[in-house]
Scaffold this motif. Sequence first.
Motif, PDB file in Angstrom:
ATOM      1  N   PHE A 147     -41.899  11.816  -6.631  1.00 29.14           N
ATOM      2  CA  PHE A 147     -43.053  12.510  -7.200  1.00 29.14           C
ATOM      3  C   PHE A 147     -42.796  13.081  -8.587  1.00 29.14           C
ATOM      4  O   PHE A 147     -43.458  14.023  -9.014  1.00 29.14           O
ATOM      5  N   ARG A 181     -55.568  12.551   1.304  1.00 31.04           N
ATOM      6  CA  ARG A 181     -54.210  12.100   1.605  1.00 31.04           C
ATOM      7  C   ARG A 181     -53.761  12.716   2.939  1.00 31.04           C
ATOM      8  O   ARG A 181     -53.982  13.911   3.187  1.00 31.04           O
ATOM      9  N   TYR A 196     -49.234   9.665  -8.163  1.00 28.44           N
ATOM     10  CA  TYR A 196     -49.252  11.013  -7.587  1.00 28.44           C
ATOM     11  C   TYR A 196     -47.922  11.698  -7.857  1.00 28.44           C
ATOM     12  O   TYR A 196     -46.850  11.113  -7.654  1.00 28.44           O
ATOM     13  N   GLU A 201     -44.561  17.945   2.908  1.00 28.13           N
ATOM     14  CA  GLU A 201     -45.230  17.016   3.816  1.00 28.13           C
ATOM     15  C   GLU A 201     -45.251  15.601   3.251  1.00 28.13           C
ATOM     16  O   GLU A 201     -45.134  14.623   3.987  1.00 28.13           O
ATOM     17  N   GLU A 202     -45.417  15.471   1.949  1.00 25.91           N
ATOM     18  CA  GLU A 202     -45.418  14.136   1.334  1.00 25.91           C
ATOM     19  C   GLU A 202     -44.032  13.494   1.398  1.00 25.91           C
ATOM     20  O   GLU A 202     -43.915  12.289   1.635  1.00 25.91           O
ATOM     21  N   SER A 203     -43.004  14.281   1.159  1.00 23.38           N
ATOM     22  CA  SER A 203     -41.661  13.725   1.013  1.00 23.38           C
ATOM     23  C   SER A 203     -40.970  13.479   2.349  1.00 23.38           C
ATOM     24  O   SER A 203     -40.070  12.637   2.442  1.00 23.38           O
ATOM     25  N   ALA A 237     -50.918  13.726   4.023  1.00 20.53           N
ATOM     26  CA  ALA A 237     -50.019  14.869   3.869  1.00 20.53           C
ATOM     27  C   ALA A 237     -50.782  16.121   3.452  1.00 20.53           C
ATOM     28  O   ALA A 237     -50.409  17.235   3.850  1.00 20.53           O
ATOM     29  N   THR A 238     -51.831  15.956   2.665  1.00 25.06           N
ATOM     30  CA  THR A 238     -52.647  17.111   2.288  1.00 25.06           C
ATOM     31  C   THR A 238     -53.324  17.692   3.511  1.00 25.06           C
ATOM     32  O   THR A 238     -53.350  18.919   3.706  1.00 25.06           O
TER      33      THR A 238
END
Length: 232
Positions: free
Chosen positions: A86, A196, A159, A20-22, A198-199
């Motif tokens: 990351f 965050r 992060y 989700e972050e990437s 994405a979290t």
Amino acid sequence: MIDFYYWITPNGHKVTLFLEESGIPYNIKPINISKGEQFGPDFLRIAPNNRIPAIVDTLPADGGEPISIFESGAILLYLADKTKKFIPQDLRGRNECLKWLFWQMGGLGPMAGQNHHFVQYAPEQIPYAIDRYVKETSRLYGVLNKHLSDGRDYICGDYSIADMAAYPWVVPHERQRQDLTQFPALAQWLARIQNRPATKRSYELAKTINVAPTVDEKAKSILFGQDAKTVS
């Protein structure tokens, strides 16, 4: 494209955090471990340890055949190297990140996992085992709290996969009989990651996979009754 074999466990959450972050494209392939789906022959060809998570990268960087990866730490490292995200790209920063990733894989995850087992799932309460793993979980919380007490926002400054690895194992701190008021820097770190976007997406996704997880007696026999015959 990443095919992601997933169930809603702390180790599963690690990988959704990264994906989700990437923003890397992925397909979720749920593996219901309470029903024994992790023992299916197709999954075992990908993950011979019959554990989630696992991934298959259908477009690896070398342009060759799809690559399968099992073990959550290996998956995080593979995805970080694939995307160049990351994980620090300099020698010293990279190794600092790897130290904390391995700390989670070898310490926080296994010890908190045994904590969960003896506190929540064991058929009888064994005071020695509960005391052993609750205290060791507390010690590991203390290690991370001390590391974060120098004012850094995240484990390695920025992060990283080290945070993604540790965070899902601290989320269930109450079940682990841990009082976060005793670990103020850790509590701030937890809240920082929790907020965050994405979290939030990752944990909302988990609700669509299994809204009401249960571990009944049949599930316990599947999850906790394995030996060498399981994989032979």
